[in-house]
Design a protein around this motif. Sequence first.
Motif, PDB file in Angstrom:
ATOM      1  N   PHE A   1       0.812  -1.211   0.000  1.00  0.00           N
ATOM      2  CA  PHE A   1       0.000   0.000   0.000  1.00  0.00           C
ATOM      3  C   PHE A   1       0.851   1.268   0.000  1.00  0.00           C
ATOM      4  CE2 PHE A   1      -3.751  -2.444   1.909  1.00  0.00           C
ATOM      5  CZ  PHE A   1      -4.310  -2.612   0.652  1.00  0.00           C
ATOM      6  N   GLY A   2       2.172   1.131   0.043  1.00  0.00           N
ATOM      7  CA  GLY A   2       3.051   2.273  -0.117  1.00  0.00           C
ATOM      8  C   GLY A   2       3.275   3.125   1.111  1.00  0.00           C
ATOM      9  N   SER A   3       2.785   2.706   2.280  1.00  0.00           N
ATOM     10  CA  SER A   3       3.013   3.477   3.501  1.00  0.00           C
ATOM     11  C   SER A   3       4.488   3.405   3.891  1.00  0.00           C
ATOM     12  CB  SER A   3       2.155   2.927   4.642  1.00  0.00           C
ATOM     13  OG  SER A   3       2.493   3.520   5.872  1.00  0.00           O
ATOM     14  N   GLN A   4       4.999   4.470   4.497  1.00  0.00           N
ATOM     15  CA  GLN A   4       6.396   4.495   4.921  1.00  0.00           C
ATOM     16  C   GLN A   4       6.564   4.453   6.436  1.00  0.00           C
ATOM     17  OE1 GLN A   4       8.954   7.426   3.128  1.00  0.00           O
ATOM     18  NE2 GLN A   4       7.854   7.374   1.195  1.00  0.00           N
ATOM     19  N   SER A   5       5.753   5.225   7.154  1.00  0.00           N
ATOM     20  CA  SER A   5       5.984   5.382   8.586  1.00  0.00           C
ATOM     21  C   SER A   5       5.780   4.085   9.355  1.00  0.00           C
ATOM     22  CB  SER A   5       5.083   6.485   9.154  1.00  0.00           C
ATOM     23  OG  SER A   5       3.714   6.179   8.946  1.00  0.00           O
ATOM     24  N   MET A   6       4.703   3.342   9.054  1.00  0.00           N
ATOM     25  CA  MET A   6       4.437   2.126   9.811  1.00  0.00           C
ATOM     26  C   MET A   6       5.456   1.020   9.522  1.00  0.00           C
ATOM     27  SD  MET A   6       2.045   2.486  12.033  1.00  0.00           S
ATOM     28  CE  MET A   6       2.936   4.020  12.304  1.00  0.00           C
ATOM     29  N   PRO A   7       5.816   0.773   8.248  1.00  0.00           N
ATOM     30  CA  PRO A   7       6.872  -0.223   8.009  1.00  0.00           C
ATOM     31  C   PRO A   7       8.193   0.142   8.672  1.00  0.00           C
ATOM     32  CG  PRO A   7       5.625   0.150   5.996  1.00  0.00           C
ATOM     33  CD  PRO A   7       5.166   1.184   6.989  1.00  0.00           C
ATOM     34  N   ARG A   8       8.528   1.438   8.696  1.00  0.00           N
ATOM     35  CA  ARG A   8       9.772   1.849   9.342  1.00  0.00           C
ATOM     36  C   ARG A   8       9.708   1.626  10.847  1.00  0.00           C
ATOM     37  NH1 ARG A   8      11.528   7.509   6.315  1.00  0.00           N
ATOM     38  NH2 ARG A   8      12.613   6.520   4.558  1.00  0.00           N
ATOM     39  N   TYR A   9       8.560   1.921  11.423  1.00  0.00           N
ATOM     40  CA  TYR A   9       8.376   1.697  12.855  1.00  0.00           C
ATOM     41  C   TYR A   9       8.524   0.218  13.176  1.00  0.00           C
ATOM     42  CZ  TYR A   9       6.060   1.766  17.448  1.00  0.00           C
ATOM     43  OH  TYR A   9       5.749   1.618  18.778  1.00  0.00           O
ATOM     44  N   ALA A  10       7.888  -0.625  12.376  1.00  0.00           N
ATOM     45  CA  ALA A  10       7.969  -2.068  12.597  1.00  0.00           C
ATOM     46  C   ALA A  10       9.393  -2.570  12.416  1.00  0.00           C
ATOM     47  CB  ALA A  10       7.026  -2.787  11.638  1.00  0.00           C
ATOM     48  N   GLN A  11      10.093  -2.044  11.428  1.00  0.00           N
ATOM     49  CA  GLN A  11      11.472  -2.456  11.199  1.00  0.00           C
ATOM     50  C   GLN A  11      12.364  -2.068  12.372  1.00  0.00           C
ATOM     51  OE1 GLN A  11      13.259  -0.756   7.689  1.00  0.00           O
ATOM     52  NE2 GLN A  11      15.064  -2.060   7.798  1.00  0.00           N
ATOM     53  N   MET A  12      12.145  -0.877  12.913  1.00  0.00           N
ATOM     54  CA  MET A  12      12.921  -0.430  14.071  1.00  0.00           C
ATOM     55  C   MET A  12      12.707  -1.374  15.258  1.00  0.00           C
ATOM     56  SD  MET A  12      12.947   3.330  15.891  1.00  0.00           S
ATOM     57  CE  MET A  12      11.157   3.333  16.085  1.00  0.00           C
ATOM     58  N   LEU A  13      11.445  -1.777  15.469  1.00  0.00           N
ATOM     59  CA  LEU A  13      11.151  -2.688  16.572  1.00  0.00           C
ATOM     60  C   LEU A  13      11.783  -4.058  16.360  1.00  0.00           C
ATOM     61  CD1 LEU A  13       7.356  -2.002  17.273  1.00  0.00           C
ATOM     62  CD2 LEU A  13       9.282  -1.395  18.743  1.00  0.00           C
ATOM     63  N   THR A  14      11.582  -4.614  15.180  1.00  0.00           N
ATOM     64  CA  THR A  14      12.062  -5.974  14.934  1.00  0.00           C
ATOM     65  C   THR A  14      13.583  -6.045  14.963  1.00  0.00           C
ATOM     66  OG1 THR A  14      11.870  -5.608  12.529  1.00  0.00           O
ATOM     67  CG2 THR A  14      10.027  -6.662  13.625  1.00  0.00           C
ATOM     68  N   GLU A  15      14.243  -5.096  14.329  1.00  0.00           N
ATOM     69  CA  GLU A  15      15.705  -5.110  14.331  1.00  0.00           C
ATOM     70  C   GLU A  15      16.242  -4.800  15.727  1.00  0.00           C
ATOM     71  OE1 GLU A  15      17.047  -2.474  11.284  1.00  0.00           O
ATOM     72  OE2 GLU A  15      16.508  -3.844   9.648  1.00  0.00           O
ATOM     73  N   GLY A  16      15.556  -3.913  16.445  1.00  0.00           N
ATOM     74  CA  GLY A  16      15.999  -3.590  17.790  1.00  0.00           C
ATOM     75  C   GLY A  16      15.904  -4.770  18.734  1.00  0.00           C
ATOM     76  N   MET A  17      14.819  -5.510  18.657  1.00  0.00           N
ATOM     77  CA  MET A  17      14.653  -6.678  19.531  1.00  0.00           C
ATOM     78  C   MET A  17      15.592  -7.814  19.123  1.00  0.00           C
ATOM     79  SD  MET A  17      12.598  -5.746  21.841  1.00  0.00           S
ATOM     80  CE  MET A  17      12.950  -3.986  21.642  1.00  0.00           C
ATOM     81  N   GLN A  18      15.796  -7.965  17.839  1.00  0.00           N
ATOM     82  CA  GLN A  18      16.736  -8.984  17.378  1.00  0.00           C
ATOM     83  C   GLN A  18      18.149  -8.650  17.846  1.00  0.00           C
ATOM     84  OE1 GLN A  18      19.217  -8.622  14.801  1.00  0.00           O
ATOM     85  NE2 GLN A  18      19.766 -10.800  14.703  1.00  0.00           N
ATOM     86  N   GLY A  19      18.496  -7.363  17.833  1.00  0.00           N
ATOM     87  CA  GLY A  19      19.808  -6.944  18.286  1.00  0.00           C
ATOM     88  C   GLY A  19      20.013  -7.136  19.774  1.00  0.00           C
ATOM     89  N   ARG A  20      18.907  -7.278  20.510  1.00  0.00           N
ATOM     90  CA  ARG A  20      18.991  -7.538  21.947  1.00  0.00           C
ATOM     91  C   ARG A  20      18.975  -9.023  22.261  1.00  0.00           C
ATOM     92  NH1 ARG A  20      17.777  -2.484  21.473  1.00  0.00           N
ATOM     93  NH2 ARG A  20      17.814  -1.028  23.226  1.00  0.00           N
ATOM     94  N   GLY A  21      19.094  -9.841  21.243  1.00  0.00           N
ATOM     95  CA  GLY A  21      19.241 -11.277  21.458  1.00  0.00           C
ATOM     96  C   GLY A  21      17.972 -12.085  21.444  1.00  0.00           C
ATOM     97  N   HIS A  22      16.849 -11.485  21.049  1.00  0.00           N
ATOM     98  CA  HIS A  22      15.584 -12.202  21.030  1.00  0.00           C
ATOM     99  C   HIS A  22      15.336 -12.845  19.668  1.00  0.00           C
ATOM    100  CE1 HIS A  22      14.811 -10.320  24.852  1.00  0.00           C
ATOM    101  NE2 HIS A  22      14.925  -9.107  24.316  1.00  0.00           N
ATOM    102  N   LYS A  23      14.622 -13.919  19.684  1.00  0.00           N
ATOM    103  CA  LYS A  23      14.208 -14.560  18.438  1.00  0.00           C
ATOM    104  C   LYS A  23      13.017 -13.777  17.882  1.00  0.00           C
ATOM    105  CE  LYS A  23      12.414 -18.818  16.399  1.00  0.00           C
ATOM    106  NZ  LYS A  23      11.931 -20.198  16.643  1.00  0.00           N
ATOM    107  N   VAL A  24      13.140 -13.290  16.667  1.00  0.00           N
ATOM    108  CA  VAL A  24      12.136 -12.407  16.088  1.00  0.00           C
ATOM    109  C   VAL A  24      11.638 -12.949  14.760  1.00  0.00           C
ATOM    110  CG1 VAL A  24      11.682 -10.090  15.189  1.00  0.00           C
ATOM    111  CG2 VAL A  24      13.139 -10.381  17.194  1.00  0.00           C
ATOM    112  N   THR A  25      10.330 -12.991  14.622  1.00  0.00           N
ATOM    113  CA  THR A  25       9.683 -13.381  13.365  1.00  0.00           C
ATOM    114  C   THR A  25       8.710 -12.273  12.972  1.00  0.00           C
ATOM    115  OG1 THR A  25       9.788 -15.717  13.983  1.00  0.00           O
ATOM    116  CG2 THR A  25       8.296 -15.126  12.183  1.00  0.00           C
ATOM    117  N   THR A  26       8.693 -11.904  11.706  1.00  0.00           N
ATOM    118  CA  THR A  26       7.729 -10.918  11.230  1.00  0.00           C
ATOM    119  C   THR A  26       6.711 -11.598  10.320  1.00  0.00           C
ATOM    120  OG1 THR A  26       9.129 -10.297   9.352  1.00  0.00           O
ATOM    121  CG2 THR A  26       9.360  -9.014  11.369  1.00  0.00           C
ATOM    122  N   LEU A  27       5.463 -11.258  10.521  1.00  0.00           N
ATOM    123  CA  LEU A  27       4.380 -11.795   9.709  1.00  0.00           C
ATOM    124  C   LEU A  27       3.681 -10.657   8.975  1.00  0.00           C
ATOM    125  CD1 LEU A  27       2.645 -14.344  12.143  1.00  0.00           C
ATOM    126  CD2 LEU A  27       4.462 -14.776  10.502  1.00  0.00           C
TER     127      LEU A  27
END
Length: 406
Positions: free
Chosen positions: A12-38
Amino acid sequence: MNLVFFVHPSFFGSQSMPRYAQMLTEGMQGRGHKVTTLLPQPVFSKITLFNSLRKWFGYIDQYLLFPRQVKKFVKGCDDNTLFIFTDHALGMWMPLVKNRLMVVHCHDFLAQRSALGEIPENPVSSSGKKYQALIRKGFSSAKHFITVSENTKRDLYKFPVKPYTVEVIYNALNRRFTPAKDLSSLNDKVGKDLSGGYILHVGGNQWYKNRKGAIEIYTQWRAQSRHNLPLLLIGARPDESLLKVYEASSFKQDIYLLTGIDDTLLNTAYSGATLLLYPSIAEGFGWPIAEAMACGCPVVTTASAPMSEVGGEAAFYIPKKASGAEKETIAWSMECAEAVEQVVGLTLEQRRKAINAGFENVKRFDQQKMLDLTEAFYYKALRAYKNGNTETVAGEGKRSLHAVSL
């Protein structure tokens, strides 16, 4: 922790929400958690033969194909899995995990409030009301919420929710914004030497962004000021209503409607602006306020939450535009124009103090701080689900990031 993030589809071309989700997922993965995105993948929505039906094809991908695949995926997840919805607007998927551990991030409830008739500026169709009702039913079943502002938190409690925990965690700048000195790339884009300064607005055509109001304020300001700075509006391609206000301005020759601005050029635009004019009617957070301050740009914005939450004591404030007759709009724009004149007329020392206040203010929106608070909330939610049994919560694990294309 084993974290599963539900995120908006990319088609759908949105930018803010995908960026927010990417920040969360990469941030949690960088803290050693197992992360899956759906997230749903484009199947019907990538059909280009019927572009007018693309929106409806996207609904097929999201709400017919995707749920079947999620159900199968969830069956393979253990009881310690925490399902995280990066936006409450994904509420239609929440029943798929309603009996599992769940956290919901809330950005703004403008669509929900509009569907309930609370915002006359944004009428909603009957199908839109039904759609928002399904979303509302989904997030109303959740028990743990993160909101991006106190204003969003207050709105959350207007709905039939019975949360165990709600915490305000302000958004973080999702990329690096720093003052830039070279304006040549922006000069080339505009076709004008902007070294003398300019007024900037950043935002889309959504009603609450009030792009028309920015032009109205600018027109009034130009009419009563000895200054003649241009106005740059950066965002989506202007719609018909915006073009109508633009054409009616006596100073349209100095108004530039810019689209296709990348991140680097946006950083440059913030850095060279005399001020950011951000007369939003409503927001979930108000990213441009923080972004502009991080680039050393003073901000003039609306004196109501959440704009006032983000701007803090560093912003210059104007009244919120109310829907009314043309006479009221003129009076509003004239009052706002006085605030613009105040900032444009700052002495070098006054401007330096305003810029430094902005730098200090945006420290609140540090990404690592936001991720630390979010991680702590996930742990708290997990402990609540486990009835206080903190021994089942593991803080370490093998780093892995999975993107599941369902």
